[in-house]
Design a protein around this motif. Sequence first.
Motif, short mmCIF file in Angstrom:
data_model
loop_
_atom_site.label_atom_id
_atom_site.label_comp_id
_atom_site.label_asym_id
_atom_site.label_seq_id
_atom_site.Cartn_x
_atom_site.Cartn_y
_atom_site.Cartn_z
N GLY A 53 11.46 5.73 -5.65
CA GLY A 53 12.72 5.22 -5.14
C GLY A 53 12.57 4.30 -3.93
O GLY A 53 11.69 3.45 -3.88
N ALA A 54 13.43 4.53 -2.92
CA ALA A 54 13.48 3.64 -1.75
C ALA A 54 12.25 3.76 -0.86
O ALA A 54 12.00 2.87 -0.03
N THR A 55 11.45 4.83 -1.00
CA THR A 55 10.28 4.99 -0.14
C THR A 55 9.25 3.89 -0.38
O THR A 55 8.43 3.61 0.50
N GLU B 286 11.40 -6.73 -9.78
CA GLU B 286 12.75 -6.18 -9.64
C GLU B 286 12.88 -5.43 -8.32
O GLU B 286 12.03 -4.59 -7.99
N ASN B 287 13.93 -5.76 -7.55
CA ASN B 287 14.21 -5.11 -6.27
C ASN B 287 13.03 -5.14 -5.31
O ASN B 287 12.74 -4.16 -4.61
N GLY B 288 12.33 -6.27 -5.29
CA GLY B 288 11.21 -6.44 -4.36
C GLY B 288 9.91 -5.82 -4.80
O GLY B 288 8.90 -5.93 -4.09
N ILE B 289 9.88 -5.15 -5.94
CA ILE B 289 8.66 -4.52 -6.45
C ILE B 289 8.14 -5.33 -7.63
O ILE B 289 8.90 -5.73 -8.51
N ALA C 183 6.20 1.88 2.07
CA ALA C 183 4.92 2.56 1.83
C ALA C 183 3.75 1.67 2.20
O ALA C 183 3.80 0.44 2.09
N LEU C 184 2.66 2.31 2.65
CA LEU C 184 1.43 1.60 2.98
C LEU C 184 0.68 1.22 1.70
O LEU C 184 0.97 1.74 0.62
N ALA C 185 -0.29 0.33 1.86
CA ALA C 185 -1.09 -0.09 0.71
C ALA C 185 -1.78 1.11 0.07
O ALA C 185 -2.31 1.98 0.76
N TYR C 186 -1.73 1.18 -1.25
CA TYR C 186 -2.35 2.23 -2.07
C TYR C 186 -1.81 3.63 -1.76
O TYR C 186 -2.48 4.63 -2.01
N ALA C 187 -0.59 3.70 -1.21
CA ALA C 187 -0.02 4.99 -0.87
C ALA C 187 0.16 5.89 -2.09
O ALA C 187 0.08 7.11 -1.99
N TYR C 188 0.43 5.28 -3.25
CA TYR C 188 0.70 6.07 -4.45
C TYR C 188 -0.44 5.99 -5.47
O TYR C 188 -0.27 6.42 -6.61
N ASN C 189 -1.57 5.46 -5.06
CA ASN C 189 -2.63 5.19 -6.03
C ASN C 189 -3.18 6.47 -6.66
O ASN C 189 -3.43 6.52 -7.87
#
Length: 235
Positions: A109-111, A75-78, A115-121
């Motif tokens: 959200g839009a960030t 959804e929405n590219g994710i 975001a870079l790979a594993y930015a939110y891991n």
Amino acid sequence: EREREREREMGGESGSILFSLVSRGAVVLAEQGSEKTEAARAAPRVARRIIEKLSTANNRVTYSQDSHLYHILCENGIIYLTMADESFGRRIPFAFLEDIKSRFSSQYGATASTALAYAYNTEFSRVLRQQMEYYSSNPNADSINKVKSEIAEVKNVMVENIEKVLDRGEKIELLMDKTDRLQGEASRFRGQARKLKNQMWWNKIRNMMLLALIIFLVIYFILALACGPKLKCAG
């Protein structure tokens, strides 16, 4: 009776969620796995092969591998992906994905689009682990989601997509075989390219030698006409 059988099929009676990830195309933003089984340990590698080939258009689809199912919500590219035991059914894994989608989109959200790979891991893998455990072991997870109208809608779309996949015989094994075959063809192509390059180099050398020989003979014949076969020209 049919409805009860369908509910058992969709809900599953045993098993658990073993792996999950969130990615933007092939860029993994967060993931959480398990070391319980060999299939769980292999899940990250298989999941990456899937998302590399997967369209990011809004969609819901399931791929099968042996006794496990890879459920995907785009959804929405994710891309939201989870791997669970086949016996766990399909309703709960897709309810899990809907939950993860809601949490992820509200938190980042839009960030996520840049975001870079594993930015939110570091942060979100804990959320994945917590929700994997909840949907795998808490009986309230299924009973709560049964009464949610959006989950019923997800179930209908999900079944349709799964049947389409099964009708095409689109198994993850085929995807892996295709990847291996493409790698083999690429290797053969590189070998043929090197062979052709060497052949072209030798052809160039032969052509240069032939040209040098022709130039020599032309010069010889000109001198022979002027000075005789022994090239003894008068001083």
